[in-house]
Design a protein around this motif. Structure first.
Motif, PDB file in Angstrom:
ATOM      1  N   LYS A 120       0.829  -1.207   0.000  1.00 60.97           N
ATOM      2  CA  LYS A 120       0.000   0.000   0.000  1.00 60.97           C
ATOM      3  C   LYS A 120       0.861   1.254   0.000  1.00 60.97           C
ATOM      4  N   PHE A 121       1.976   1.212   0.734  1.00 58.25           N
ATOM      5  CA  PHE A 121       2.887   2.353   0.745  1.00 58.25           C
ATOM      6  C   PHE A 121       3.507   2.551  -0.632  1.00 58.25           C
ATOM      7  N   ALA A 122       3.868   1.444  -1.286  1.00 52.55           N
ATOM      8  CA  ALA A 122       4.437   1.535  -2.629  1.00 52.55           C
ATOM      9  C   ALA A 122       3.417   2.121  -3.600  1.00 52.55           C
ATOM     10  N   PHE A 123       2.173   1.682  -3.466  1.00 58.60           N
ATOM     11  CA  PHE A 123       1.122   2.201  -4.340  1.00 58.60           C
ATOM     12  C   PHE A 123       0.854   3.682  -4.077  1.00 58.60           C
ATOM     13  N   ALA A 124       0.907   4.080  -2.794  1.00 52.45           N
ATOM     14  CA  ALA A 124       0.709   5.492  -2.434  1.00 52.45           C
ATOM     15  C   ALA A 124       1.809   6.362  -3.054  1.00 52.45           C
ATOM     16  N   HIS A 125       3.036   5.879  -3.036  1.00 50.06           N
ATOM     17  CA  HIS A 125       4.147   6.620  -3.649  1.00 50.06           C
ATOM     18  C   HIS A 125       3.927   6.765  -5.159  1.00 50.06           C
ATOM     19  N   LEU A 126       3.465   5.692  -5.790  1.00 45.02           N
ATOM     20  CA  LEU A 126       3.207   5.743  -7.223  1.00 45.02           C
ATOM     21  C   LEU A 126       2.089   6.732  -7.558  1.00 45.02           C
ATOM     22  N   LEU A 127       1.058   6.763  -6.726  1.00 41.32           N
ATOM     23  CA  LEU A 127      -0.031   7.715  -6.930  1.00 41.32           C
ATOM     24  C   LEU A 127       0.465   9.152  -6.825  1.00 41.32           C
ATOM     25  N   LEU A 128       1.321   9.413  -5.841  1.00 40.07           N
ATOM     26  CA  LEU A 128       1.869  10.753  -5.661  1.00 40.07           C
ATOM     27  C   LEU A 128       2.732  11.152  -6.851  1.00 40.07           C
ATOM     28  N   GLN A 129       3.540  10.224  -7.337  1.00 44.08           N
ATOM     29  CA  GLN A 129       4.410  10.512  -8.478  1.00 44.08           C
ATOM     30  C   GLN A 129       3.598  10.756  -9.751  1.00 44.08           C
ATOM     31  N   LYS A 130       2.506  10.000  -9.903  1.00 42.07           N
ATOM     32  CA  LYS A 130       1.719  10.092 -11.132  1.00 42.07           C
ATOM     33  C   LYS A 130       0.775  11.281 -11.137  1.00 42.07           C
ATOM     34  N   TYR A 131       0.110  11.548  -9.988  1.00 45.28           N
ATOM     35  CA  TYR A 131      -0.929  12.572  -9.961  1.00 45.28           C
ATOM     36  C   TYR A 131      -0.547  13.838  -9.194  1.00 45.28           C
ATOM     37  N   GLY A 132       0.499  13.760  -8.382  1.00 43.52           N
ATOM     38  CA  GLY A 132       0.948  14.946  -7.656  1.00 43.52           C
ATOM     39  C   GLY A 132      -0.015  15.365  -6.559  1.00 43.52           C
ATOM     40  N   TRP A 133      -0.171  16.683  -6.375  1.00 47.61           N
ATOM     41  CA  TRP A 133      -0.935  17.202  -5.235  1.00 47.61           C
ATOM     42  C   TRP A 133      -2.399  16.785  -5.183  1.00 47.61           C
ATOM     43  N   PRO A 134      -3.105  16.508  -6.307  1.00 47.42           N
ATOM     44  CA  PRO A 134      -4.517  16.102  -6.191  1.00 47.42           C
ATOM     45  C   PRO A 134      -4.730  14.861  -5.334  1.00 47.42           C
ATOM     46  N   ILE A 135      -3.722  13.990  -5.257  1.00 44.87           N
ATOM     47  CA  ILE A 135      -3.878  12.778  -4.447  1.00 44.87           C
ATOM     48  C   ILE A 135      -3.995  13.138  -2.968  1.00 44.87           C
ATOM     49  N   ILE A 136      -3.381  14.249  -2.558  1.00 44.36           N
ATOM     50  CA  ILE A 136      -3.510  14.718  -1.171  1.00 44.36           C
ATOM     51  C   ILE A 136      -4.932  15.192  -0.940  1.00 44.36           C
ATOM     52  N   PHE A 137      -5.502  15.798  -1.953  1.00 48.86           N
ATOM     53  CA  PHE A 137      -6.846  16.373  -1.840  1.00 48.86           C
ATOM     54  C   PHE A 137      -7.922  15.298  -1.717  1.00 48.86           C
ATOM     55  N   ILE A 138      -7.745  14.184  -2.421  1.00 44.93           N
ATOM     56  CA  ILE A 138      -8.812  13.180  -2.455  1.00 44.93           C
ATOM     57  C   ILE A 138      -8.559  11.979  -1.546  1.00 44.93           C
ATOM     58  N   GLN A 139      -7.427  11.951  -0.844  1.00 46.14           N
ATOM     59  CA  GLN A 139      -7.097  10.753  -0.064  1.00 46.14           C
ATOM     60  C   GLN A 139      -8.112  10.455   1.033  1.00 46.14           C
ATOM     61  N   ARG A 140      -8.842  11.459   1.494  1.00 48.61           N
ATOM     62  CA  ARG A 140      -9.852  11.230   2.547  1.00 48.61           C
ATOM     63  C   ARG A 140     -10.999  10.349   2.072  1.00 48.61           C
ATOM     64  N   TYR A 141     -11.150  10.229   0.763  1.00 47.82           N
ATOM     65  CA  TYR A 141     -12.250   9.440   0.220  1.00 47.82           C
ATOM     66  C   TYR A 141     -11.781   8.060  -0.254  1.00 47.82           C
ATOM     67  N   MET A 142     -10.536   7.721   0.033  1.00 48.49           N
ATOM     68  CA  MET A 142      -9.967   6.447  -0.402  1.00 48.49           C
ATOM     69  C   MET A 142      -9.889   5.495   0.789  1.00 48.49           C
ATOM     70  N   TYR A 143     -10.889   4.640   0.902  1.00 52.16           N
ATOM     71  CA  TYR A 143     -10.966   3.702   2.009  1.00 52.16           C
ATOM     72  C   TYR A 143      -9.733   2.793   2.018  1.00 52.16           C
ATOM     73  N   GLY A 144      -9.150   2.607   3.191  1.00 52.01           N
ATOM     74  CA  GLY A 144      -7.971   1.768   3.334  1.00 52.01           C
ATOM     75  C   GLY A 144      -6.666   2.494   3.085  1.00 52.01           C
TER      76      GLY A 144
END
Length: 234
Positions: A120-144
């Motif tokens: 999950k940490f590896a996937f979170a890093h990939l999301l940050l690299q791919k989408y940048g700051w929007p992933i911080i904005f929507i992470q509250r709606y990502m269960y798990g």
């Protein structure tokens, strides 16, 4: 002041845990000593008297149930709608800031404590690299991933100031998107709750089926997240 802040940052996780223990102990004491009879009456009394304090702590845990409570209390006039959104968002902001600094200053602890969550940490890093700051904005709606993403961003060199800014705006939006609809449809929700109270023998199985369906859906979604993380990691 900055030096003091830097010194306490590595202990943010422990301070957070102590705060929650003291807070819930305080609530339990006040619930027991509430000057009304019956658990339900005591709980309602506690919400009306310490509503904003409870909402702030509930916001730190990012519990939507606390925001629904705030929406209903705003509808009945026991809370101010705008203050409720502000307080809930501030609590959500503080909670994610704690998780961020746990990752930033307690890397060895994170790697040890969350050893089973590496994918999950590896996937979170990939999301940050791919989408940048929007992933911080929507992470509250990502269960798990609510806890994983702020911690994983803390593990990187991502700007703490930028994270705090996006996190604050995101938290207030999250609070408003939950509280406002409940406030607006308060009469209908209160009628449903009153019906559930009078017909609990029907409400309980319905709630179990509905709740079970939600848990099943999110567990399935979480497994998909793990599979994506595994493929990307491989």
């Amino acid at each position: 002041m900055k030096e003091l802040f830097r010194k306490i940052q590595p202990y943010s996780g422990k301070i957070f845990a102590v705060f929650l223990i003291l807070f819930f102990s305080y609530l339990a004491y006040n619930l027991y000593n509430a000057p009304v009879d019956g658990f339900e009456e005591k709980f309602v009394y506690l919400l009306k008297k310490h509503g904003y304090i409870i909402l702030f702590a509930w916001g730190m845990l990012e519990g939507e149930a606390g925001l629904i409570m705030a929406g209903l209390l705003s509808h009945t006039g026991d809370m101010n709608l705008y203050i409720a959104i502000f307080v809930a968002g501030l609590g959500g902001f503080m909670g994610d800031q704690v998780y961020f600094y746990i990752g930033r200053f307690n890397k060895s602890y994170v790697h040890k404590k969350f050893k089973g969550q590496r994918r999950k940490f590896a996937f979170a890093h990939l999301l940050l690299q791919k989408y940048g700051w929007p992933i911080i904005f929507i992470q509250r709606y990502m269960y798990g991933m609510r806890t994983i993403i702020p911690i994983s961003i803390g593990l990187t060199r991502y700007s703490a100031k930028m994270f705090a800014l996006i996190n604050l705006i995101s938290a207030w939006c999250w609070a408003a998107l939950t509280i406002v609809p409940v406030w607006y449809f308060g009469d209908e929700i209160l009628k449903v709750l009153e019906w559930a109270k009078d017909h609990w023998y029907l409400a309980v199985p319905i709630a179990l089926i509905f709740g079970g369906s939600i848990i099943y859906y999110f567990n399935k979604a979480t497994k998909k997240v793990d599979k994506k993380g595994r493929k990307n990691e491989d």
